[in-house]
Write an enzyme that holds these catalytic residues in place. Structure first.
Site, mmCIF file in Angstrom:
data_model
loop_
_atom_site.group_PDB
_atom_site.id
_atom_site.type_symbol
_atom_site.label_atom_id
_atom_site.label_comp_id
_atom_site.label_asym_id
_atom_site.label_seq_id
_atom_site.Cartn_x
_atom_site.Cartn_y
_atom_site.Cartn_z
ATOM 1 N N CYS A 84 -23.605 35.869 -6.442
ATOM 2 C CA CYS A 84 -24.849 36.606 -6.655
ATOM 3 C C CYS A 84 -25.491 36.168 -7.986
ATOM 4 O O CYS A 84 -25.836 35.011 -8.130
ATOM 5 C CB CYS A 84 -24.626 38.117 -6.567
ATOM 6 S SG CYS A 84 -26.177 39.043 -6.371
ATOM 7 N N HIS A 192 -22.747 38.243 -1.184
ATOM 8 C CA HIS A 192 -21.491 38.804 -1.668
ATOM 9 C C HIS A 192 -20.392 38.606 -0.624
ATOM 10 O O HIS A 192 -20.328 39.363 0.347
ATOM 11 C CB HIS A 192 -21.651 40.304 -1.923
ATOM 12 C CG HIS A 192 -22.475 40.637 -3.118
ATOM 13 N ND1 HIS A 192 -21.947 40.735 -4.391
ATOM 14 C CD2 HIS A 192 -23.801 40.887 -3.237
ATOM 15 C CE1 HIS A 192 -22.906 41.039 -5.242
ATOM 16 N NE2 HIS A 192 -24.041 41.134 -4.571
ATOM 17 N N GLU A 194 -17.371 39.444 -0.922
ATOM 18 C CA GLU A 194 -16.506 40.630 -0.960
ATOM 19 C C GLU A 194 -17.112 41.811 -0.205
ATOM 20 O O GLU A 194 -16.421 42.803 0.050
ATOM 21 C CB GLU A 194 -16.194 41.018 -2.419
ATOM 22 C CG GLU A 194 -17.294 41.732 -3.165
ATOM 23 C CD GLU A 194 -18.397 40.843 -3.709
ATOM 24 O OE1 GLU A 194 -19.200 41.341 -4.508
ATOM 25 O OE2 GLU A 194 -18.463 39.652 -3.329
#
Length: 212
Positions: A84, A192, A194
């Site tokens: 990001c 992202h 995650e």
């Protein structure tokens, strides 16, 4: 059995370091969350998260000499993954709300606001994976989770042989922007991993597989 890759998530005050660490652990890494210089330099991989404004992230990163750590790793061919705003600061400049902030300058070019009627670009989106991408191997058609209003919208680095050309992955929101870059030891994603469920874990696993 291959050994676990040791990855440091750089803890400099920006980004959800713990969700990034948990995702890396799911992908099979041995993870440490720290800003310790020696640990960050010695790990097999370094993950640099980032959330919020470009300038704030740069200020926090430089407070722990993060730019120097990234430079030292790359000079030795040691892998780094930016996520990001951790991707955005790798470029020369970030332009937000009229403020032009100097980035780390690992890549030429600027990060600017997306030309989209609705910002931020938030949610799941497909990507156009670069040919031969190691990062997106087996997950080229998956969706990934984005939360951003700014991005690099052009690629200006001209790489000459014998160095391999970077692998560029694009996405669209109001226009094309770089969703990921694989450039030797330096890799980055605008989305992202995650927060991207199973596809994100597989992407991180693919990255771990490049660590040697």
């Amino acid at each position: 059995m291959t050994r676990s890759r040791r990855v440091v998530v750089l803890d400099y005050g920006s980004g959800n370091v713990h969700s990034a660490a948990k995702a890396l652990e799911h992908a099979g890494a041995e993870v440490t969350v720290t800003a310790d210089r020696a640990a960050a330099l010695e790990a097999d991989g370094l993950l640099v998260p980032g959330v919020g404004a470009f300038k704030a992230v740069m200020d926090q990163l430089q407070a722990v000499r993060g730019g120097e750590i990234i430079d030292r790793r790359l000079a030795g061919g040691r892998p780094v993954l930016g996520i990001c705003v951790g991707m955005q600061v790798l470029f020369e400049h970030g332009v937000e709300r009229g403020a032009d902030t100097e980035g780390l300058g690992e890549w030429p070019g600027s990060v600017t606001e997306l030309p989209a009627p609705v910002l931020p670009h938030m949610g799941w989106n497909t990507v156009e994976a670069g040919e031969g991408s190691a990062l997106f191997a087996g997950i080229e058609d998956e969706r990934f989770y984005f939360v951003h209003s700014f991005a690099a919208q052009e690629w200006l680095l001209d790489v000459e042989p014998p160095f391999p050309a970077p692998t560029l992955t694009w996405a669209e929101h109001g226009g094309r922007f770089l969703a990921a870059v694989e450039n030797g030891p330096l890799t980055a994603t605008q989305f992202h991993p995650e927060k991207s469920a199973e596809a994100g874990i597989r992407l991180l696993s693919n990255w771990l597989g490049t660590l040697g």
